[in-house]
Design an enzyme around this catalytic site. Structure first.
Site, short mmCIF file in Angstrom:
data_model
loop_
_atom_site.label_atom_id
_atom_site.label_comp_id
_atom_site.label_asym_id
_atom_site.label_seq_id
_atom_site.Cartn_x
_atom_site.Cartn_y
_atom_site.Cartn_z
CE1 TYR A 132 -3.08 -3.00 0.41
CE2 TYR A 132 -3.37 -2.45 2.73
CZ TYR A 132 -3.66 -3.25 1.65
OH TYR A 132 -4.54 -4.29 1.79
CB ALA A 135 -20.78 -5.02 -1.57
CE LYS A 136 -15.22 -3.27 -6.19
NZ LYS A 136 -15.05 -3.44 -7.66
N GLY A 137 -19.55 -0.08 -1.05
CA GLY A 137 -20.53 0.93 -0.68
C GLY A 137 -21.96 0.61 -1.08
CE LYS A 148 -20.73 3.06 -6.15
NZ LYS A 148 -19.44 2.35 -6.40
CG LEU A 190 -24.11 -4.57 0.79
CD1 LEU A 190 -23.48 -5.80 1.43
CD2 LEU A 190 -25.55 -4.87 0.38
#
Length: 298
Positions: free
Chosen positions: A51, A201-203, A208, A205
């Site tokens: 990272y 889940a990438k927003g 988004k 849930l």
């Protein structure tokens, strides 16, 4: 904050963990967020040498000065940065792991790493070498335990069968239930802790706008989210429903949540005050969409 035992170790892990991958590397903001997380009861911080080309580890180490004994630090190894800065190459060799750990220790400004994880892995890797490296580092006191970050069933099975791994970090959520087919039961029966990632889940849930994800269409996701909304209240956000569902599985030790802003941290910490859902409510959420299964690396 509640804590769960990471079996095969003496560690007690906060149910909500701090995922460092996307954190702001600004010294002041970063320090404030991490200190606030610790004050709020989060004790597990997950980073990786990859990272920000090592700067993520450096930022975490700087923020933990004077607080190292209060927390559990997990980092990862296996992606070797190229000298020219053009990218990285996969290198799970024993020699590389033994060298890379010293660099991570230096960046983290610590004498030991609590959980050292292989950052990926394939069935073609020299798995016995990886295990030898981790066991040697554990014997030397440079790491307290080790694990792998992987969603590949064939790889996970090899480490469970042939090593003393303490944890597996894997993607798991209401929109990615592939680990349920076999992996969660396998890990739980072998006392290997599951550290989940991608729980929101990438927003999708967490509010988004719905869009296709894995094998689910946007309309299916909208259907699931609408059912989740029925369980929210003044104390419980969509993200809390998603996290409660994950943490209801007995194989899961902690849900690692990516945190970059104070708002995200506040929402993660507020999880502890969310209204507890009943078992039948959690089960009903799992029935809204059919779970997918792994198609490769079986």
């Amino acid at each position: 904050m509640k804590y769960r035992a990471l079996k095969n170790t003496e560690l007690q892990i906060s149910e909500i963990a701090f995922g460092c991958m996307s954190m702001d590397l600004s010294r002041k903001i970063n320090d404030e967020l991490i200190h606030a997380a610790i004050d709020g009861g989060i004790n597990y911080f997950d980073t990786a040498d990859l990272y920000d080309q090592g700067k993520n580890e450096e930022a975490l180490g700087q923020a933990l000065k004077g607080k190292r004994s209060e927390v559990i630090v997990a980092t990862k190894v296996g992606n070797q940065l190229r000298a020219d800065g053009s990218g990285w190459d996969w290198n799970p060799s024993k020699d590389y792991i033994l060298k890379a750990v010293d660099q991570s220790l230096k960046r983290l400004q610590t004498d030991y790493i609590d959980i050292y994880q292989l950052h990926g892995g394939t069935i073609e890797d020299p798995i016995s070498e990886v295990i030898e490296a981790f066991e040697q580092l554990k014997a030397e006191g440079k790491i307290r335990g080790y694990g792998i970050s992987s969603i590949r069933p064939n790889v996970i099975r090899e480490y469970v069968a042939n090593s003393n791994i303490a944890s597996v970090m894997m993607q798991y959520s209401l929109l990615d239930r592939r680990p349920e087919e076999e992996m969660l039961d396998l890990l739980e029966s072998n006392k290997v802790g599951v550290m989940t990632r991608g729980g929101l889940a990438k927003g999708l849930l967490a509010g988004k706008s719905p869009e296709a994800f894995l094998n689910y269409k946007s309309k299916e996701i909208e259907l699931l989210v609408n059912e989740m909304k029925k369980l929210t209240d003044d104390k419980t956000k969509l993200s809390h429903v998603a996290l409660q569902w994950i943490l209801s599985h007995s194989a899961v030790t902690s849900a690692v949540v990516g945190i970059r802003t104070k708002e995200q941290l506040d929402q993660a910490l507020a999880y502890t005050e969310s209204t507890a859902m009943e078992r039948d409510q959690l089960d009903d959420l799992g029935k809204v969409l059919p779970p997918a299964q792994y198609q490769v690396h079986r």
